[in-house]
Design a protein around this motif. Structure first.
Motif, PDB file in Angstrom:
ATOM      1  N   THR A 140      16.585 -14.262  20.254  1.00  0.00           N
ATOM      2  CA  THR A 140      15.550 -13.601  19.470  1.00  0.00           C
ATOM      3  C   THR A 140      15.777 -12.104  19.345  1.00  0.00           C
ATOM      4  O   THR A 140      15.473 -11.515  18.322  1.00  0.00           O
ATOM      5  CB  THR A 140      14.165 -13.832  20.095  1.00  0.00           C
ATOM      6  N   ALA A 141      16.320 -11.483  20.376  1.00  0.00           N
ATOM      7  CA  ALA A 141      16.476 -10.033  20.398  1.00  0.00           C
ATOM      8  C   ALA A 141      17.460  -9.546  19.341  1.00  0.00           C
ATOM      9  O   ALA A 141      17.335  -8.427  18.848  1.00  0.00           O
ATOM     10  CB  ALA A 141      16.930  -9.567  21.780  1.00  0.00           C
ATOM     11  N   GLY A 142      18.413 -10.372  18.961  1.00  0.00           N
ATOM     12  CA  GLY A 142      19.411  -9.974  17.977  1.00  0.00           C
ATOM     13  C   GLY A 142      18.839  -9.708  16.600  1.00  0.00           C
ATOM     14  O   GLY A 142      19.513  -9.131  15.750  1.00  0.00           O
ATOM     15  N   LEU A 148      15.785  -6.745  11.935  1.00  0.00           N
ATOM     16  CA  LEU A 148      15.303  -7.498  10.779  1.00  0.00           C
ATOM     17  C   LEU A 148      13.781  -7.582  10.798  1.00  0.00           C
ATOM     18  O   LEU A 148      13.124  -7.352   9.777  1.00  0.00           O
ATOM     19  CB  LEU A 148      15.908  -8.903  10.751  1.00  0.00           C
ATOM     20  N   TYR A 149      13.221  -7.905  11.962  1.00  0.00           N
ATOM     21  CA  TYR A 149      11.766  -8.001  12.081  1.00  0.00           C
ATOM     22  C   TYR A 149      11.110  -6.683  11.651  1.00  0.00           C
ATOM     23  O   TYR A 149      10.126  -6.674  10.921  1.00  0.00           O
ATOM     24  CB  TYR A 149      11.333  -8.320  13.516  1.00  0.00           C
ATOM     25  N   GLN A 150      11.678  -5.576  12.120  1.00  0.00           N
ATOM     26  CA  GLN A 150      11.125  -4.264  11.795  1.00  0.00           C
ATOM     27  C   GLN A 150      11.300  -3.936  10.314  1.00  0.00           C
ATOM     28  O   GLN A 150      10.390  -3.392   9.686  1.00  0.00           O
ATOM     29  CB  GLN A 150      11.772  -3.189  12.668  1.00  0.00           C
ATOM     30  N   GLU A 151      12.463  -4.268   9.742  1.00  0.00           N
ATOM     31  CA  GLU A 151      12.708  -4.027   8.317  1.00  0.00           C
ATOM     32  C   GLU A 151      11.690  -4.769   7.445  1.00  0.00           C
ATOM     33  O   GLU A 151      11.307  -4.285   6.388  1.00  0.00           O
ATOM     34  CB  GLU A 151      14.121  -4.464   7.924  1.00  0.00           C
ATOM     35  N   LEU A 152      11.266  -5.937   7.903  1.00  0.00           N
ATOM     36  CA  LEU A 152      10.295  -6.725   7.149  1.00  0.00           C
ATOM     37  C   LEU A 152       8.877  -6.173   7.262  1.00  0.00           C
ATOM     38  O   LEU A 152       7.990  -6.592   6.534  1.00  0.00           O
ATOM     39  CB  LEU A 152      10.326  -8.183   7.615  1.00  0.00           C
ATOM     40  N   THR A 167      13.524 -15.234   4.890  1.00  0.00           N
ATOM     41  CA  THR A 167      12.621 -15.896   3.948  1.00  0.00           C
ATOM     42  C   THR A 167      11.366 -16.395   4.653  1.00  0.00           C
ATOM     43  O   THR A 167      10.244 -16.212   4.169  1.00  0.00           O
ATOM     44  CB  THR A 167      13.345 -17.060   3.243  1.00  0.00           C
ATOM     45  N   LEU A 168      11.546 -17.010   5.803  1.00  0.00           N
ATOM     46  CA  LEU A 168      10.418 -17.532   6.573  1.00  0.00           C
ATOM     47  C   LEU A 168       9.466 -16.406   6.985  1.00  0.00           C
ATOM     48  O   LEU A 168       8.261 -16.479   6.776  1.00  0.00           O
ATOM     49  CB  LEU A 168      10.920 -18.275   7.810  1.00  0.00           C
ATOM     50  N   LEU A 169      10.015 -15.362   7.573  1.00  0.00           N
ATOM     51  CA  LEU A 169       9.171 -14.278   8.072  1.00  0.00           C
ATOM     52  C   LEU A 169       8.511 -13.486   6.948  1.00  0.00           C
ATOM     53  O   LEU A 169       7.398 -12.990   7.117  1.00  0.00           O
ATOM     54  CB  LEU A 169       9.972 -13.369   9.004  1.00  0.00           C
ATOM     55  N   GLN A 170       9.168 -13.387   5.801  1.00  0.00           N
ATOM     56  CA  GLN A 170       8.528 -12.741   4.651  1.00  0.00           C
ATOM     57  C   GLN A 170       7.309 -13.556   4.215  1.00  0.00           C
ATOM     58  O   GLN A 170       6.256 -12.997   3.920  1.00  0.00           O
ATOM     59  CB  GLN A 170       9.507 -12.605   3.487  1.00  0.00           C
ATOM     60  N   ALA A 171       7.453 -14.868   4.174  1.00  0.00           N
ATOM     61  CA  ALA A 171       6.326 -15.731   3.802  1.00  0.00           C
ATOM     62  C   ALA A 171       5.189 -15.594   4.808  1.00  0.00           C
ATOM     63  O   ALA A 171       4.010 -15.639   4.439  1.00  0.00           O
ATOM     64  CB  ALA A 171       6.786 -17.186   3.707  1.00  0.00           C
ATOM     65  N   TRP A 172       5.530 -15.407   6.078  1.00  0.00           N
ATOM     66  CA  TRP A 172       4.522 -15.284   7.126  1.00  0.00           C
ATOM     67  C   TRP A 172       3.837 -13.919   7.136  1.00  0.00           C
ATOM     68  O   TRP A 172       2.875 -13.716   7.875  1.00  0.00           O
ATOM     69  CB  TRP A 172       5.125 -15.579   8.485  1.00  0.00           C
ATOM     70  N   MET A 173       4.311 -12.976   6.325  1.00  0.00           N
ATOM     71  CA  MET A 173       3.654 -11.671   6.227  1.00  0.00           C
ATOM     72  C   MET A 173       2.260 -11.842   5.617  1.00  0.00           C
ATOM     73  O   MET A 173       1.397 -11.002   5.809  1.00  0.00           O
ATOM     74  CB  MET A 173       4.473 -10.700   5.385  1.00  0.00           C
ATOM     75  N   GLN A 174       2.058 -12.922   4.887  1.00  0.00           N
ATOM     76  CA  GLN A 174       0.752 -13.217   4.299  1.00  0.00           C
ATOM     77  C   GLN A 174      -0.100 -13.904   5.355  1.00  0.00           C
ATOM     78  O   GLN A 174       0.410 -14.664   6.177  1.00  0.00           O
ATOM     79  CB  GLN A 174       0.919 -14.137   3.085  1.00  0.00           C
ATOM     80  N   PRO A 175      -1.401 -13.718   5.308  1.00  0.00           N
ATOM     81  CA  PRO A 175      -2.273 -14.407   6.273  1.00  0.00           C
ATOM     82  C   PRO A 175      -2.142 -15.925   6.126  1.00  0.00           C
ATOM     83  O   PRO A 175      -1.926 -16.421   5.019  1.00  0.00           O
ATOM     84  CB  PRO A 175      -3.686 -13.949   5.889  1.00  0.00           C
ATOM     85  N   PRO A 176      -2.271 -16.661   7.222  1.00  0.00           N
ATOM     86  CA  PRO A 176      -2.197 -18.115   7.139  1.00  0.00           C
ATOM     87  C   PRO A 176      -3.382 -18.654   6.350  1.00  0.00           C
ATOM     88  O   PRO A 176      -4.440 -18.029   6.324  1.00  0.00           O
ATOM     89  CB  PRO A 176      -2.231 -18.585   8.587  1.00  0.00           C
TER      90      PRO A 176
END
Length: 132
Positions: free
Chosen positions: A16-18, A22-26, A119-128
Motif C-alpha cells: 500500500t505504501a508504494g 498517487l493517493y495524494q495526487e488524487l 480509476t477506482l480511487l477517483q470514483a471513490w472521491m464521490q460520496p458513497p
C-alpha cells in the motif's frame, strides 16, 4: 473547512505504501499506520473515507484467518468507509472466506495495476450512495 477525503493506509507490508504519492495526487489526505491496533483506534475516533490495506494469511494465526479481521470488524460500524485490500494470489481463497463474513469493497491482486487503482480511487472521491 477541508472537504478532501481521508485515506488510511494500513501497511503490513510495502504494497500500500508504494502508492502514497498517487493517493495524494488524487486529492486524498493520507494517514499511514503500520500497526493494526493503532489503525483500529484511528477508525474508531475518526472513520476515514477510504482504508487501503495489505491482506495476508498466516497458518499460525490461532483465532483468525488473516491480519485484517480485527480492523475489518471495527470498520463495520462506519458503513460509509470504503475498504480496498491488496493481496497475493496465494491468499485469494482465504480472502474469499474473510469477505464472506466481513465487508470489503474491492480487492486488488498484487502487482496492482496503477491505472486500475487510479480509476477506482477517483470514483471513490464521490460520496458513497445512500443505503436505505
Amino acid at each position: 473547512m477541508n472537504t478532501s477525503p481521508t485515506l488510511l493506509m494500513v501497511n503490513a507490508f510495502i504494497g500500500t505504501a508504494g502508492y502514497k504519492k498517487l493517493y495524494q495526487e488524487l486529492g486524498y489526505i493520507v494517514v499511514a499506520e503500520w500497526s493494526e491496533r493503532k489503525a483500529i483506534s484511528l477508525v474508531r475516533r475518526t472513520p476515514p473515507d477510504v482504508i487501503v490495506a495489505d491482506f495476508y494469511h498466516q497458518t499460525d494465526f490461532r483465532d483468525r484467518l488473516s491480519n485484517l479481521e480485527s480492523l475489518l470488524a471495527a470498520v463495520q460500524s462506519a458503513p460509509s468507509t470504503r475498504i480496498l485490500v491488496f493481496y497475493e494470489a496465494a491468499h485469494e481463497a482465504v480472502l474469499d472466506k474473510v469477505s464472506e463474513r466481513l465487508h470489503i469493497d474491492t480487492a486488488l491482486k498484487l502487482p496492482v495495476q496503477e491505472n486500475e487503482l487510479r480509476t477506482l480511487l477517483q470514483a471513490w472521491m464521490q460520496p458513497p450512495p445512500a443505503t436505505g
